[in-house]
Design a protein around this motif. Structure first.
Motif, PDB file in Angstrom:
ATOM      1  N   VAL A  17       0.870  -1.167   0.000  1.00 36.64           N
ATOM      2  CA  VAL A  17       0.000   0.000   0.000  1.00 36.64           C
ATOM      3  C   VAL A  17       0.908   1.218   0.000  1.00 36.64           C
ATOM      4  CG1 VAL A  17      -1.803   1.262   1.215  1.00 36.64           C
ATOM      5  CG2 VAL A  17      -1.772  -1.245   1.292  1.00 36.64           C
ATOM      6  N   GLU A  18       0.811   2.032  -1.042  1.00 35.78           N
ATOM      7  CA  GLU A  18       1.705   3.180  -1.199  1.00 35.78           C
ATOM      8  C   GLU A  18       3.169   2.757  -1.119  1.00 35.78           C
ATOM      9  OE1 GLU A  18       0.978   6.346  -2.048  1.00 35.78           O
ATOM     10  OE2 GLU A  18      -1.110   5.712  -2.274  1.00 35.78           O
ATOM     11  N   GLY A  19       3.458   1.561  -1.626  1.00 32.88           N
ATOM     12  CA  GLY A  19       4.839   1.100  -1.712  1.00 32.88           C
ATOM     13  C   GLY A  19       5.379   0.391  -0.497  1.00 32.88           C
ATOM     14  N   VAL A  20       4.582   0.260   0.590  1.00 33.65           N
ATOM     15  CA  VAL A  20       5.076  -0.444   1.777  1.00 33.65           C
ATOM     16  C   VAL A  20       4.215  -1.681   2.018  1.00 33.65           C
ATOM     17  CG1 VAL A  20       5.972   1.669   2.794  1.00 33.65           C
ATOM     18  CG2 VAL A  20       3.680   0.899   3.410  1.00 33.65           C
ATOM     19  N   PRO A  21       4.824  -2.773   2.499  1.00 34.74           N
ATOM     20  CA  PRO A  21       4.091  -4.034   2.700  1.00 34.74           C
ATOM     21  C   PRO A  21       3.268  -3.986   3.978  1.00 34.74           C
ATOM     22  CG  PRO A  21       6.369  -4.335   3.319  1.00 34.74           C
ATOM     23  CD  PRO A  21       6.266  -2.935   2.780  1.00 34.74           C
ATOM     24  N   VAL A  73      13.642  -3.785  -8.768  1.00 35.22           N
ATOM     25  CA  VAL A  73      14.254  -3.844  -7.442  1.00 35.22           C
ATOM     26  C   VAL A  73      13.678  -2.795  -6.488  1.00 35.22           C
ATOM     27  CG1 VAL A  73      16.395  -4.816  -8.346  1.00 35.22           C
ATOM     28  CG2 VAL A  73      16.168  -2.321  -8.132  1.00 35.22           C
ATOM     29  N   ASP A  74      13.092  -1.711  -6.997  1.00 31.26           N
ATOM     30  CA  ASP A  74      12.533  -0.691  -6.117  1.00 31.26           C
ATOM     31  C   ASP A  74      11.064  -0.945  -5.807  1.00 31.26           C
ATOM     32  OD1 ASP A  74      11.809  -0.223  -8.766  1.00 31.26           O
ATOM     33  OD2 ASP A  74      11.667   1.947  -8.498  1.00 31.26           O
ATOM     34  N   ARG A  75      10.576  -2.145  -6.122  1.00 26.43           N
ATOM     35  CA  ARG A  75       9.203  -2.527  -5.838  1.00 26.43           C
ATOM     36  C   ARG A  75       9.209  -3.951  -5.288  1.00 26.43           C
ATOM     37  NH1 ARG A  75       7.059  -0.672 -11.774  1.00 26.43           N
ATOM     38  NH2 ARG A  75       4.966  -1.178 -11.073  1.00 26.43           N
ATOM     39  N   GLY A  76       8.026  -4.417  -4.867  1.00 29.69           N
ATOM     40  CA  GLY A  76       7.903  -5.816  -4.483  1.00 29.69           C
ATOM     41  C   GLY A  76       8.467  -6.161  -3.128  1.00 29.69           C
ATOM     42  N   PHE A  77       8.366  -5.246  -2.137  1.00 27.27           N
ATOM     43  CA  PHE A  77       8.857  -5.544  -0.798  1.00 27.27           C
ATOM     44  C   PHE A  77       7.879  -6.460  -0.064  1.00 27.27           C
ATOM     45  CE2 PHE A  77      10.321  -1.129  -1.748  1.00 27.27           C
ATOM     46  CZ  PHE A  77      11.652  -1.455  -1.968  1.00 27.27           C
ATOM     47  N   TYR A  83       5.901   2.902   8.751  1.00 28.60           N
ATOM     48  CA  TYR A  83       4.596   2.263   8.919  1.00 28.60           C
ATOM     49  C   TYR A  83       4.622   1.333  10.125  1.00 28.60           C
ATOM     50  CZ  TYR A  83       6.829  -1.774   6.678  1.00 28.60           C
ATOM     51  OH  TYR A  83       7.667  -2.817   6.375  1.00 28.60           O
ATOM     52  N   TYR A  84       3.429   1.080  10.629  1.00 24.01           N
ATOM     53  CA  TYR A  84       3.241   0.138  11.737  1.00 24.01           C
ATOM     54  C   TYR A  84       1.908  -0.553  11.526  1.00 24.01           C
ATOM     55  CZ  TYR A  84       2.396  -1.758  16.399  1.00 24.01           C
ATOM     56  OH  TYR A  84       2.131  -2.612  17.443  1.00 24.01           O
ATOM     57  N   ALA A  85       1.861  -1.847  11.774  1.00 22.93           N
ATOM     58  CA  ALA A  85       0.616  -2.602  11.616  1.00 22.93           C
ATOM     59  C   ALA A  85       0.589  -3.730  12.630  1.00 22.93           C
ATOM     60  CB  ALA A  85       0.485  -3.170  10.200  1.00 22.93           C
ATOM     61  N   GLY A  86      -0.601  -4.151  12.987  1.00 24.84           N
ATOM     62  CA  GLY A  86      -0.726  -5.245  13.932  1.00 24.84           C
ATOM     63  C   GLY A  86      -2.092  -5.885  13.877  1.00 24.84           C
ATOM     64  N   SER A  87      -2.205  -7.013  14.513  1.00 21.85           N
ATOM     65  CA  SER A  87      -3.482  -7.723  14.594  1.00 21.85           C
ATOM     66  C   SER A  87      -3.494  -8.543  15.873  1.00 21.85           C
ATOM     67  CB  SER A  87      -3.700  -8.639  13.380  1.00 21.85           C
ATOM     68  OG  SER A  87      -2.742  -9.683  13.368  1.00 21.85           O
ATOM     69  N   GLU A  88      -4.692  -8.788  16.373  1.00 19.79           N
ATOM     70  CA  GLU A  88      -4.841  -9.643  17.547  1.00 19.79           C
ATOM     71  C   GLU A  88      -6.201 -10.316  17.466  1.00 19.79           C
ATOM     72  OE1 GLU A  88      -4.425  -7.096  20.882  1.00 19.79           O
ATOM     73  OE2 GLU A  88      -6.237  -5.944  20.465  1.00 19.79           O
ATOM     74  N   GLY A  89      -6.234 -11.580  17.803  1.00 19.95           N
ATOM     75  CA  GLY A  89      -7.491 -12.304  17.751  1.00 19.95           C
ATOM     76  C   GLY A  89      -7.275 -13.782  17.991  1.00 19.95           C
ATOM     77  N   TYR A  90      -8.241 -14.562  17.592  1.00 22.24           N
ATOM     78  CA  TYR A  90      -8.189 -16.000  17.844  1.00 22.24           C
ATOM     79  C   TYR A  90      -9.022 -16.728  16.803  1.00 22.24           C
ATOM     80  CZ  TYR A  90     -12.798 -15.027  19.848  1.00 22.24           C
ATOM     81  OH  TYR A  90     -14.094 -14.613  20.021  1.00 22.24           O
ATOM     82  N   ARG A  91      -8.763 -18.018  16.714  1.00 16.64           N
ATOM     83  CA  ARG A  91      -9.568 -18.883  15.861  1.00 16.64           C
ATOM     84  C   ARG A  91      -9.765 -20.224  16.559  1.00 16.64           C
ATOM     85  NH1 ARG A  91      -5.944 -22.045  12.377  1.00 16.64           N
ATOM     86  NH2 ARG A  91      -7.793 -22.517  11.155  1.00 16.64           N
ATOM     87  N   TYR A  92     -10.963 -20.782  16.393  1.00 17.69           N
ATOM     88  CA  TYR A  92     -11.306 -22.108  16.890  1.00 17.69           C
ATOM     89  C   TYR A  92     -11.409 -23.059  15.697  1.00 17.69           C
ATOM     90  CZ  TYR A  92     -12.634 -20.407  21.573  1.00 17.69           C
ATOM     91  OH  TYR A  92     -12.633 -19.871  22.829  1.00 17.69           O
ATOM     92  N   PHE A  93     -10.961 -24.277  15.879  1.00 16.75           N
ATOM     93  CA  PHE A  93     -11.143 -25.291  14.837  1.00 16.75           C
ATOM     94  C   PHE A  93     -11.150 -26.671  15.470  1.00 16.75           C
ATOM     95  CE2 PHE A  93      -6.629 -24.592  15.253  1.00 16.75           C
ATOM     96  CZ  PHE A  93      -6.049 -25.844  15.164  1.00 16.75           C
ATOM     97  N   GLY A  94     -12.014 -27.528  14.955  1.00 16.72           N
ATOM     98  CA  GLY A  94     -12.073 -28.899  15.425  1.00 16.72           C
ATOM     99  C   GLY A  94     -10.948 -29.720  14.852  1.00 16.72           C
ATOM    100  N   GLY A 139       8.232  -0.858  10.277  1.00 18.56           N
ATOM    101  CA  GLY A 139       9.221  -0.756   9.220  1.00 18.56           C
ATOM    102  C   GLY A 139       9.186   0.581   8.517  1.00 18.56           C
ATOM    103  N   PHE A 140      10.015   0.688   7.497  1.00 15.08           N
ATOM    104  CA  PHE A 140      10.037   1.910   6.693  1.00 15.08           C
ATOM    105  C   PHE A 140      10.723   1.621   5.361  1.00 15.08           C
ATOM    106  CE2 PHE A 140      14.075   1.990   8.979  1.00 15.08           C
ATOM    107  CZ  PHE A 140      14.986   2.311   7.973  1.00 15.08           C
ATOM    108  N   THR A 141      10.445   2.470   4.394  1.00 17.73           N
ATOM    109  CA  THR A 141      11.240   2.538   3.174  1.00 17.73           C
ATOM    110  C   THR A 141      11.811   3.948   3.089  1.00 17.73           C
ATOM    111  OG1 THR A 141       9.393   3.229   1.746  1.00 17.73           O
ATOM    112  CG2 THR A 141       9.799   0.853   1.988  1.00 17.73           C
ATOM    113  N   ALA A 142      13.031   4.046   2.603  1.00 13.83           N
ATOM    114  CA  ALA A 142      13.678   5.335   2.387  1.00 13.83           C
ATOM    115  C   ALA A 142      14.326   5.301   1.007  1.00 13.83           C
ATOM    116  CB  ALA A 142      14.722   5.618   3.468  1.00 13.83           C
ATOM    117  N   GLU A 143      14.125   6.358   0.239  1.00 12.18           N
ATOM    118  CA  GLU A 143      14.649   6.365  -1.124  1.00 12.18           C
ATOM    119  C   GLU A 143      15.081   7.775  -1.523  1.00 12.18           C
ATOM    120  OE1 GLU A 143      12.822   4.140  -4.699  1.00 12.18           O
ATOM    121  OE2 GLU A 143      12.229   6.247  -5.024  1.00 12.18           O
TER     122      GLU A 143
END
Length: 756
Positions: A117-121, A152-156, A328-339, A360-364
């Motif tokens: 998103v806008e060049g960052v993963p 090389v400047d894409r696809g992180f 950038y900073y991202a996170g998630s928290e949660g749970y899943r149940y499965f038999g 993380g970050f990108t610098a160019e």
């Protein structure tokens, strides 16, 4: 499918969406790629003069093709050649049961697909539930997909051997707007989306905020799913040739998952529409019914909260140079149940708690020197994420609900660290363009330690670590490092702004998958130990998967038409596969395979009349392993010359939009050739074709509104019965069953959108 009265109340659409007059320029700019002219009428554009194999989808295409929930970007890619994506539901609400294949490669964002998103993963997609559908696609300006060699400047990200999906945000508009969209449809589907744009304030500030809520019943079996999303963005010019943008999002979802089919079940039509998890518990509840009751729908579900924030800071020291910094900073928290279980004695319900974060970050620094453009950049990321999972508890099914049985996993996993410095140079010599670059990728894989769980109760992960008697014997592996140099070179000759030829070579990478190794080792620890195989041996055996890619392509075009053929070749080294080892009577992942992919792609765009636009694509892909695969014990898997699982050789797609005054009709047809669920090509899945139809009325300046859109979407118009999803995550599954999911039936969804 069940069409209720409520399902047809508003007359609406999947993505039929609405135009946003006056809030974006005629050209679309995405990650250094500029598409000239007004592209609103085109579904897909193939830019001339770009050495890499790139397809660009403007916002109009995103609206039309990403599904009624407007959350799954993969659906917009499905018109492209060599791309195969299916969903477990018709709406795009499901998160983890949406596989993507690009040129036969699995497009999972934890190993082989770069999704930025806008060049960052931005966003970890791990654990069958996290960051799958983070962003409302109403807030995107467009998508682009790079296939084959990735510059090389894409696809992180964790890897890019399947390609790079780039998402560009729709920042605040120059004019103030209030946008509302309501969608309703079959299976009690409903979605409400609202976005407010401040317009450009006297300070140059532009703000936007949006919110949405979506929900639907499952189309087969009991259960439902829902998703809520809040997003906001700010753009601000600053003194000194500097600009600042900030985007934040919070997303929450919960869902009951769909039950997979076995291969034998796919051979009977009766399982296509009715088979799923049980809608009620079998009685009497106890050991005798435990194996049946682990398939109760409410014991197979998940819930997650997700959040992310990114910033784009751009400084222009001179008219010929730009310094860009994107933290950038991202996170998630949660749970899943499965038999889980194979007999009444070991049947349990598992709960996996998942908490993840990435920073993380990108610098160019980019500098124009005459006909040359030089970029020096660096991507860094610290990811605290599974796999392997850090926490898993097991529960017995009791009369009063789930009764805690014990801990299945208690693991401490250190962070993954990514370093990717790069240098890219682009030169123009008249009509000739030469791009060259090199990137160094270094991934520091985490140290992992398993802990004793004896005597631990149903407590939190942190409390369990504190109460544990210490590390468990044999369940430790030190971190290791994977690294590689990734060269890339491309040349194109542009006869004019519509016609060009190109040749590109590049090396892509993918991190080896660690999580299943730990789980398999722990479940079979005594057998591995007896065979002289330690967890460290498995850890050290994981290699960075590399692919060498060559594309030869062209674009021919004129007024109202283009044809873009591409020949491609890919050689894959140290490809990770799941193979059976009779010494331990288990299958585990091994970086031991080599494969080759070769084929051809064709994209066609045509506007024969001002009111008619056509797009079509076709592809052939021969993606096969070089040799029979051998396990450490010397047993052989008959894979030589066999097509990779779930990789159709033939794909064909076509769509058109016909407009009459304020009305438009957009039919889309997809053909997916025969596939196999296993590497030995014993489990054949028949070819199929699916037709979707969108009807839309869109008019500006209606009553008190600046724009009104009323649209109707008919998905799987002819109610085709087919197997859409083959779940075979690492291309080979010997001794383990592949999972299959049927495609959703005929589904009606409508939308009403207003803007003022």
């Amino acid at each position: 499918m069940r069409l209720t009265g409520r399902a047809l109340i508003p007359l609406l659409l999947l993505g039929g969406g609405f135009a946003y007059a006056g809030d974006e320029p005629a050209g679309l700019t995405m990650e250094g790629l500029t598409v000239k002219g007004n592209r609103e009428a085109e579904l897909v554009d193939v830019p001339a003069g770009e050495p890499a194999t790139v397809s660009v989808m403007p916002r109009r295409t995103v609206e039309l093709l990403t599904g009624p929930a407007r959350t799954n970007p993969y659906r917009a890619l499905d018109l492209l050649p060599s791309v195969h994506s299916e969903q477990a539901d018709a709406f795009g609400l499901t998160v983890d049961q949406n596989p993507l294949r690009i040129r036969g490669q699995i497009g999972d964002t934890f190993t082989r697909l770069s999704r930025t998103v806008e060049g960052v993963p931005l966003g970890v997609n791990v654990g069958q539930g996290a960051m799958g559908n983070l962003i409302d696609l109403d807030n995107l300006a467009g998508l682009s997909l790079v296939r084959g060699a990735v510059p090389v400047d894409r696809g992180f990200g964790f890897g890019n051997t399947a390609g790079a999906l780039e998402q560009s945000l729709r920042w605040g508009s120059a004019l103030p707007w209030l946008t509302l969209l309501r969608s309703d449809g079959a299976e009690h589907f409903n979605r409400t989306f609202v976005r407010l744009d401040s317009g450009e304030l006297s300070t140059g500030t532009r703000l936007f905020a949006s919110a949405s809520r979506s929900s639907a019943d499952k189309w087969r079996g009991a259960g439902d799913g829902e998703r809520s999303n809040v997003s906001t963005g700010l753009s601000q010019p600053l003194p000194g040739n500097t600009s600042f943008s900030l985007f934040g999002v919070f997303n929450t979802f919960r869902q009951h998952v769909y039950r997979p089919l076995t291969y034998a079940q796919t051979q009977s039509d009766g399982f296509y529409r009715d088979y799923d998890y049980n809608g009620s518990l079998a009685t009497p509840i106890g050991t005798a019914t435990a194996l049946q009751n682990i398939n109760y729908y409410d014991y197979n579900r998940q819930r997650f909260n997700e959040y992310a924030i990114l910033s784009v800071i751009e400084f222009r020291p001179t008219s010929d140079s730009t310094l860009t910094f994107k933290p950038y900073y991202a996170g998630s928290e949660g749970y899943r149940y499965f038999g889980n279980g194979t007999s009444s004695n070991n049947a349990v319900v598992n709960r996996v708690d998942i908490t993840q974060a990435q920073l993380g970050f990108t610098a160019e620094y980019a500098l124009t020197l005459g006909p040359s453009r030089v970029k020096v950049g660096y991507w860094y990321q610290d990811a605290d994420t599974m796999p392997p999972p850090t926490s898993q508890k097991s529960y017995n099914i009791a009369a009063n609900g789930l009764a805690f049985k014990g801990w299945g996993l208690l693991t401490k996993v250190e962070d993954r660290i990514f370093h990717e410095p790069y240098l890219a140079v682009s030169n123009r010599f008249g009509k000739l363009r030469l791009d060259a670059g090199v990137k160094y990728v270094r991934i520091e894989l985490p140290e992992v330690t398993g802990y004793q769980t004896t005597g631990l109760g149903d407590i939190s992960y942190d409390d369990a670590l504190a109460a544990s008697s210490g590390p468990a014997a044999g369940l430790h592996a030190a971190g290791s490092t994977q690294d590689a140099w990734l060269p890339n070179v491309g040349v194109s000759y542009e006869f004019d702004d519509r016609t060009s030829i190109r040749l590109t070579y590049g090396r892509n990478y993918a991190e080896g998958w660690l999580g299943p190794l730990y789980s398999t080792f722990k479940s079979n620890q005594s057998a591995f130990t007896a065979a002289g195989i330690s967890l460290q041996d498995l850890w050290d055996g994981v290699k960075l998967e590399l692919s060498d890619n060559v594309d030869l392509g062209a674009r021919f075009g004129g007024d109202g038409w283009y044809v873009a053929p591409t020949l491609f070749y890919g050689a894959f080294h140290d490809k990770q596969v799941l193979a059976y080892d009779p010494r331990v009577n288990a299958s585990y992942y091994q970086s031991s395979a080599a494969a080759q992919s070769m084929g051809a792609e064709l994209e066609v765009g045509l506007t024969p009349l001002p009111w008619l636009t056509f797009f079509g694509s076709a592809s052939y892909n021969r993606f096969r392993f070089d040799d029979d695969l051998r396990t450490a014990a010397g047993s052989t898997v008959q894979s030589a010359g066999k097509q990779v699982a779930d990789a159709p050789e033939w794909l064909g797609k076509a769509g058109l939009t016909a407009r009459l005054a304020d009305f438009s009709v957009t039919p889309v047809v997809r053909y997916i050739g025969e596939r196999y669920g296993d590497i030995e090509n014993k489990e054949a899945i028949a070819a199929y074709e699916v037709v979707d139809l969108t009807l839309e009325y869109r008019r500006r300046k209606v009553w008190e509104f600046d724009e009104l859109t009323v649209s109707l979407n008919l998905l799987n118009l002819f109610d085709k019965r087919y197997i859409g999803i083959i779940k075979n995550d690492q291309d080979i599954s010997e001794s383990l069953a592949t999972s299959y999911y049927p495609g959703a039936p005929f589904t009606v969804v409508g939308s009403v959108g207003i803007k003022f």
